[in-house]
Write a protein that holds these residues in place. Structure first.
Motif: not given
Ligand code: UDP
Length: 477
Positions: A44-46, A70-75, A77-81, A90-94
């Motif tokens: 999840t993102l947010g 959950p992963v947050y949009p600020k997590d 950055l800067p790649q996820g624009t 989001t999956v990478t962080r999860s």
């Protein structure tokens, strides 16, 4: 005969159109093969969008789900624009949470297969560790999958931007694409989004199979090319078209008003206008579209979102519906009053399946998301193709130039579709000879789509092959 339970794990993507389709696939799988048990590990993102949450309430008992931390949009950055980068990152962080969840599942029961969304391929790295087969669930067209398999070669052979290539790109089995029409992350090769794309598609080759929400009659060329002997591609399982039977919404009341309005209209008289789960237009484009709809003199049902000039995918990850926006702020002055007999405007979210299934609908002006296309096909509704982001331009080309069931508007030098063009295309689709022909072709495609899902249809058989493979494997081990 009683079968041992076969356990598989599924990792969806974030966002409505990468969560709902894989859940819908899982529902069909366990419905046809009840000895299969699915556990969904949902990144999840947010917080998850409310429109996606309602489908979770419709899952049968042999599908479990867990929301991962959950992963947050600020997590990101800067790649996820871009949308695509956010989906992947989001999956990478999860990944640690996915690993943890698989580990505890594997301790309890043997797992046969790991099926992941096309943006979650990194999770497949765990398949080996837990002795599972690895699959991608690809919720988009075979045409775009084909580009994925072809891209590493194209990348090697091309020195300029693809949009500057003088000749169309010839992806095996596909209609030729101008470089400017291939998917969005490939439009600028210097970006992080392009690097992530290449990384992702290179991973596509080393899986045990790709399950795709498409079918032979809609994409004969690419499906045959992908499955050609000696092509070196992993096995392809076309199981589509899988769509929802009704649109799930957590607020049925505001949605159903439009169905009552449709009941009062003539058969095939209404154009449905929607830009998917998160598409947005600029202020200038909203005005041109509104005035084009008005001057076409055709009935319309328009799902409107507040304008955004910086990005056409601005609302894709938005978790709330825009129920409190003031239409007078961005629709042309007097538009609502002048068109109150001609059309209906809905804020942000509509029951799309029920709308497309309504006899009053005669055309669909769509942003060409793959799910919207399959839903239009399943209901025999021809389209006006208005792509915005992601791979939607490729889908628009497939519909207008390949299948000839959609008309593509001309865009002016500022990237705007002008009101006159809108009105002319609507007339052409809803009352012209070409529109009539498209309607006939679409009805034929609908028939093919329905047949492929019957008991002996190719998609049903393909799904059974897959289930059988898993069952045999389970019995062997
Ligand atoms: N959808 C809906 N109501 C809306 C807008 C979209 O039910 O007002 C659903 C639509 O039926 C489809 C999905 O959202 O299943 C959109 O997916 P698609 O692949 O067409 O586009 P995306 O949302 O990925 O841009």
């Amino acid at each position: 005969m009683k079968f041992t339970t076969i356990n598989i794990a599924v990792v969806p993507g974030v966002g409505y159109s990468h969560l709902v389709p894989i859940l819908q696939f899982s529902k069909l799988l366990v419905h046809l093969h009840p000895y299969i048990h699915v556990t969904c590990l949902i990144p999840t993102l947010g917080s998850p969008p409310s429109s996606s949450k309602t489908i979770l309430q419709t899952l049968p008992s042999n599908i479990n789900y867990t929301f991962l931390q959950p992963v947050y949009p600020k997590d990101l950055l800067p790649q996820g624009t871009t949308v695509e980068s956010q989906l992947q990152l989001t999956v990478t962080r999860s990944l640690p949470f996915i690993h943890q969840a698989l580990k505890s599942l594997a301790l309890r029961t043997p797992l046969v297969a790991l099926v992941v969304d096309c943006f979650a391929v990194e999770a497949l790295n765990f398949a080996k560790e837990f002795n599972m087969l690895s699959y991608i669930y690809y919720p988009c067209a075979a045409t775009t999958l084909s580009l994925g398999f072809y891209l590493p070669k194209l990348d090697e052979e091309t020195s300029c931007e693809y949009r500057d290539l003088p000749e169309p790109i010839k992806i095996p089995g596909c209609i030729p694409f101008h470089g400017r029409d291939i998917y969005a992350p490939a439009q600028d090769r210097s970006t992080q989004a392009y690097k992530l794309l290449l990384q992702r598609v290179k991973r596509f080759r080393s899986v045990d199979g790709v399950i795709i929400n498409s079918f032979l009659e809609i994409e004969k060329g690419p499906i045959e090319a992908l499955t050609e002997e000696g092509s070196d591609n992993p096995p392809l399982y076309p199981v589509g078209p899988i769509i929802q039977t009704v649109t799930s919404s957590d607020d049925a009341n505001h949605s159903f008003e439009c169905l009552t309005w449709l009941d009062k209209q003539q058969p095939c008289s209404v154009l449905y206008v929607s830009f998917g789960s998160g598409g947005t237009l600029s202020q200038e484009q909203i005005v041109e579209l509104a005035l084009g709809l008005e001057s076409s003199n055709h009935k319309f049902l328009w799902v409107v979102r507040a304008p955004c000039s910086s990005s056409s995918s601005a609302a894709y990850f938005s978790n709330s519906e825009q129920n409190d926006i003031d239409l007078s702020q961005f629709l042309p002055p007097g538009f609502m009053e002048r068109t109150k007999e001609q059309g209906m405007v809905i804020l942000s979210w509509a029951p799309q399946i029920q709308i497309l299934n309504h006899k009053s609908i005669g055309g669909f002006l769509s942003h060409c998301g793959w799910n919207s296309i399959l839903e239009s096909v399943m209901h025999g509704v021809p389209l006006i193709t208005w792509p915005l982001f992601s791979e939607q331009r490729m889908n628009a080309v497939l519909l207008s130039e390949g299948l000839k069931v959609g008309m593509r508007p001309r865009v002016n030098e500022n990237g705007i579709v002008e009101r006159l063009e809108v009105a002319e295309l609507i007339k052409c689709l809803m009352e012209g000879e070409e529109g009539g022909k498209m309607c006939i072709r679409m009805k034929k495609l609908k028939e093919n789509a329905i047949n492929t899902l019957k008991e002996n249809g190719s998609s049903t058989k393909t799904l059974s092959q897959l289930a059988l493979k898993w069952r045999n494997l389970m019995h062997e081990s």
